[in-house]
Design an enzyme around this catalytic site. Structure first.
Site, PDB file in Angstrom:
ATOM      1  N   ASP A   1      12.361  30.778  18.434  1.00  0.00           N
ATOM      2  CA  ASP A   1      12.133  30.386  19.821  1.00  0.00           C
ATOM      3  C   ASP A   1      12.901  29.107  20.107  1.00  0.00           C
ATOM      4  OD1 ASP A   1      11.084  30.630  22.365  1.00  0.00           O
ATOM      5  OD2 ASP A   1       9.037  30.925  21.654  1.00  0.00           O
TER       6      ASP A   1
ATOM      7  N   HIS B   1      18.123  28.215  26.875  1.00  0.00           N
ATOM      8  CA  HIS B   1      16.690  28.087  26.646  1.00  0.00           C
ATOM      9  C   HIS B   1      16.255  28.795  25.371  1.00  0.00           C
ATOM     10  CE1 HIS B   1      15.670  26.427  30.715  1.00  0.00           C
ATOM     11  NE2 HIS B   1      16.873  26.906  30.951  1.00  0.00           N
TER      12      HIS B   1
END
Length: 461
Positions: free
Chosen positions: A362, A159
């Site tokens: 991110d 992730h």
């Protein structure tokens, strides 16, 4: 432990965090909850640290899926979680090798926990079960399972961003890293740029052989590295945002509201965000409506020194900017570092005129997608999105910014607050189509279909 259900071909999900009560708002845990609610199966996560740890799993709940925890000692929690996972792998994968705290004992704890988890999973496996491993806490589990003779399909989904070649050089276990990846059938990453970074790392390994269509061979194993950008429950989130009353904010009439929602972390670019907002305030017309920036950033990993530092730096920045620009009836920055319920977050998104989603690194960032889903299509807010968020690959209709460029960032805030309705609706419509078409169900189905289909063997064309 109760006897497993009689069905075969179960989905077994492994992640560090697992809901032991109510499912928290947003993030990995909520995404997995949504995925397993649709697919069913078993979810395995870390139990609360205790004095002793044994092999095996403890059932903690059963509804649409069954939840289990594995044991973890206090010492292992410190070395496996706070140490190797969050003081080595997390900064490394977010391109902050300067923050690494390398300790051989931490890696030993990480390896020991990964091995125990693998043994515990192997003990409950049935024919045709599929294993889906999530995130950086369990990079060695698949290799341990293979060493135990497990031939089940195993997928990994990261992730977070993937480290580049120079990042990997800072990892003491860099030589082992490609073999950890190769133990999986599918390595799923958030963005195409992460796939490119993984390919660069694998090319540096003389043992690795590139095949085709994202498929690699390494020491007799074949595995694929592919992008599967994660989505949200767009329909459900939109319904919540429209139904829940907006919390009372005590803003002046027609006062613009900007919002940021992030876990307190140095990768989120929160200080850069505050500084850019401060630059915007310094250049705004005094007669213009007075905007309020609401930043919600719950504290996490307080035992890690880097998180203590970012908290102090952020509080200093907020105080300095408010001190320079606030008035008796106006506080430009409202900084909240406690948890806010998901329903209230959804309503706040819908009320906000601008969302600032501006991480320095991110994997995806689901806040960007939640904000879009929450908007009123007839009067939508504007999404300001960092180039460094994985979501930028899918959300080109957002206002994309470089969070390191403070002046340009401030100009983008001004443009967002003055954007005409027609342009806001056009951008939102483009963003909304992607968020609803590539939602959490799409992500789950796409990944699991590919995992169950498998990859070709070395001997196949």
């Amino acid at each position: 432990m109760p006897a497993p259900e009689e069905s075969t071909g179960r989905l077994i999900v492994l992640s560090n965090r697992i809901p032991k009560g109510d499912v928290p708002a947003g993030g990995l845990v909520f995404a997995l909850h949504e995925a397993l609610t649709n697919a069913g199966g078993l979810w395995i996560g870390a139990g609360d640290p205790s004095e002793q740890a044994q092999d095996g799993l403890t059932e903690i709940g059963s509804d649409a899926y069954t939840r289990f925890t594995f044991d973890l000692t206090e010492t292992e929690h410190k070395g496996f979680y706070l140490g190797y996972s969050n003081s080595v792998l997390w900064p490394l994968f977010h391109h902050r090798s300067d923050l690494l705290e390398i300790n051989a004992e931490d890696f030993e704890a990480y390896a020991a926990v990964n091995a125990r988890v693998a043994r515990s999973i192997a003990a409950i496996l049935r024919p045709d079960d599929v294993i889906w491993i999530h995130d950086y806490h369990f990079l060695m589990v698949a290799a341990e399972l293979r060493a135990l003779g497990v031939e089940a399909r195993i997928g990994l989904f990261l992730h977070i961003p993937f480290p580049n070649v120079t990042d990997i050089l800072a990892l003491p276990e860099a030589a082992q890293f490609p073999t950890w990846l190769a133990a999986h059938d599918i390595v799923g990453l958030q963005a195409q740029r992460d796939v490119a970074a993984a390919f660069d790392v694998l090319r540096q390994d003389e043992r690795a052989q590139v095949l085709k269509e994202g498929t690699w061979g390494l020491e007799g194993r074949v595995f694929s590295v592919l992008s599967f950008p994660i989505g949200i429950d767009a329909e459900g989130f939109a319904e919540t945002a429209a139904a829940v009353p907006t919390p009372e904010l005590q803003l002046a009439p027609k006062a613009p509201l900007l919002i940021g929602v992030d876990r307190l972390d140095y990768s989120k670019g929160l200080v850069h965000r505050f500084q850019a907002f401060g630059t915007f305030l310094a250049g705004r017309d005094e007669d213009a409506p007075r905007p309020t920036f609401l930043q919600i950033a719950p504290v996490s990993r307080e035992d890690v020194a880097a998180y203590q530092d970012i908290r102090e730096e952020l509080e200093r920045a907020a105080g300095s900017i408010n001190g320079a620009h606030a008035d008796l009836d106006w506080t430009p920055i409202r900084y909240v570092r406690r948890h806010i319920d998901r329903e209230h977050i959804a309503a706040l998104y819908r009320r906000a005129d601008v969302a600032l989603v501006t991480p320095l690194a991110d994997g995806m960032n689901l806040v960007a997608k939640e904000f879009v889903a929450a908007q009123d299509p007839n009067d939508p807010g504007v999404l300001i999105l960092s180039h460094f968020a994985g979501a930028a690959e899918q959300m080109e209709a957002a206002l994309l910014v470089n969070p390191f460029d403070e002046t340009s960032f401030a100009e983008t805030i001004a443009a967002a607050l003055t954007m005409p309705l027609e342009e806001r609706m056009s951008r939102h419509g483009a963003l909304m189509r992607g968020v609803f078409e590539q939602d959490i169900a799409w992500w789950t189905t796409t990944y699991l279909d590919r995992l169950r289909d498998g990859v070709p063997s070395l001997g196949e064309p």
